[in-house]
Write a protein that holds these residues in place. Sequence first.
Motif, PDB file in Angstrom:
ATOM      1  N   ALA A 175      27.362-103.773 -34.205  1.00  0.00           N
ATOM      2  CA  ALA A 175      28.600-103.249 -34.774  1.00  0.00           C
ATOM      3  C   ALA A 175      29.828-103.900 -34.154  1.00  0.00           C
ATOM      4  N   GLY A 178      30.192-107.426 -35.792  1.00  0.00           N
ATOM      5  CA  GLY A 178      30.478-107.240 -37.209  1.00  0.00           C
ATOM      6  C   GLY A 178      31.884-106.707 -37.448  1.00  0.00           C
ATOM      7  N   GLN A 179      32.312-105.760 -36.613  1.00  0.00           N
ATOM      8  CA  GLN A 179      33.652-105.194 -36.764  1.00  0.00           C
ATOM      9  C   GLN A 179      34.724-106.236 -36.484  1.00  0.00           C
ATOM     10  N   PHE A 182      34.508-108.673 -39.708  1.00  0.00           N
ATOM     11  CA  PHE A 182      34.653-108.150 -41.066  1.00  0.00           C
ATOM     12  C   PHE A 182      35.346-106.796 -41.138  1.00  0.00           C
ATOM     13  N   GLY A 183      35.582-106.145 -40.011  1.00  0.00           N
ATOM     14  CA  GLY A 183      36.160-104.811 -40.023  1.00  0.00           C
ATOM     15  C   GLY A 183      37.682-104.821 -40.041  1.00  0.00           C
ATOM     16  N   HIS A 197      38.242-100.426 -42.935  1.00  0.00           N
ATOM     17  CA  HIS A 197      36.841-100.717 -43.240  1.00  0.00           C
ATOM     18  C   HIS A 197      36.065-100.836 -41.931  1.00  0.00           C
ATOM     19  N   SER A 198      34.994-100.077 -41.817  1.00  0.00           N
ATOM     20  CA  SER A 198      34.172-100.079 -40.608  1.00  0.00           C
ATOM     21  C   SER A 198      32.832-100.750 -40.889  1.00  0.00           C
ATOM     22  N   ILE A 199      32.316-101.435 -39.870  1.00  0.00           N
ATOM     23  CA  ILE A 199      31.061-102.161 -39.982  1.00  0.00           C
ATOM     24  C   ILE A 199      30.017-101.517 -39.067  1.00  0.00           C
ATOM     25  N   THR A 204      23.918-108.857 -42.066  1.00  0.00           N
ATOM     26  CA  THR A 204      25.221-109.251 -42.603  1.00  0.00           C
ATOM     27  C   THR A 204      25.120-110.370 -43.625  1.00  0.00           C
ATOM     28  N   ASP A 234      27.733-103.902 -45.303  1.00  0.00           N
ATOM     29  CA  ASP A 234      29.117-103.612 -44.927  1.00  0.00           C
ATOM     30  C   ASP A 234      29.951-104.875 -44.854  1.00  0.00           C
ATOM     31  N   ALA A 235      29.353-105.977 -44.389  1.00  0.00           N
ATOM     32  CA  ALA A 235      30.091-107.241 -44.295  1.00  0.00           C
ATOM     33  C   ALA A 235      30.484-107.730 -45.685  1.00  0.00           C
ATOM     34  N   SER A 238      33.505-105.945 -47.247  1.00  0.00           N
ATOM     35  CA  SER A 238      34.753-105.965 -46.486  1.00  0.00           C
ATOM     36  C   SER A 238      35.923-106.464 -47.333  1.00  0.00           C
TER      37      SER A 238
END
Length: 257
Positions: A175, A178-179, A182-183, A197-199, A204, A234-235, A238
């Motif tokens: 996380a 990723g955050q 892409f977060g 937006h949270s990852i 991914t 999630d990615a 984004s």
Amino acid sequence: ILCSASYAQAQPPAPASGSQTMRWGAALISLPKYPGADRQQLLAAPLIEARFGEHFFASTLQGLGADWRPAEGLSLSAALVLDSHWRRRKDLPVAWAGLDEVKFAPALRLAAQWQVDRFSVELSSSSRLGTLSRGTAGGKDKKGGHSVQLDASYGLLATPGLALAAGVSVEAMDARLGQALFGVDARQAASSKLRVHSIRAGVTSAGVFAQAQVPLDRDWNFSARMGLQSLRGDAGNSPLVQKRRQPTLAMSFSRAF
């Protein structure tokens, strides 16, 4: 040191153990300006590789480390590399100036490769050892970040003058990494007009690749790897992603001596 698992795999196979050898040349890499970008950038880098004895190597693409072959077809390696996950603020749209910059940092890369006949599977992990992102005014620097990549390929052709392979590739991130890539947190959303937006940790990207090895003569070699990754989960959702499908191309000319 410029390193990525994908780029390193476009290189010639490692020389036989027990000898001191060197290889030099140049590498050309085309990749998105940042993860999720719809624009490409072209990077050139020297390719310098050396092996010392049975286990140790130094390379501008594969880092500084050691490898072992505990069984036929199995190779294990550990190397200090430059992490391939980065984002420069100058490459971002002007409206996104409030986003953190993901910094270059050293990383510890551990990899295991298993090959039998024409099939090859490689599992690698990369753990950042330095700063992950540097915040703008009011933001805090973040450290750490971890990713895992799985590549599986099949040799389509293996002749003295040409080797071709194709395969699939999957990458997962924790996380934190990723955050960073892409977060969008509340502070960044306020300055960039993007939605929060949270990852979460997970896969991914997933995609396909093809690679080729062309020995030009006894000493010279041409290598190429072309890949297309699709951002997932999630990615992929984004607001920073302008293009889900992310193409890459790596080529190199090198000479062994």
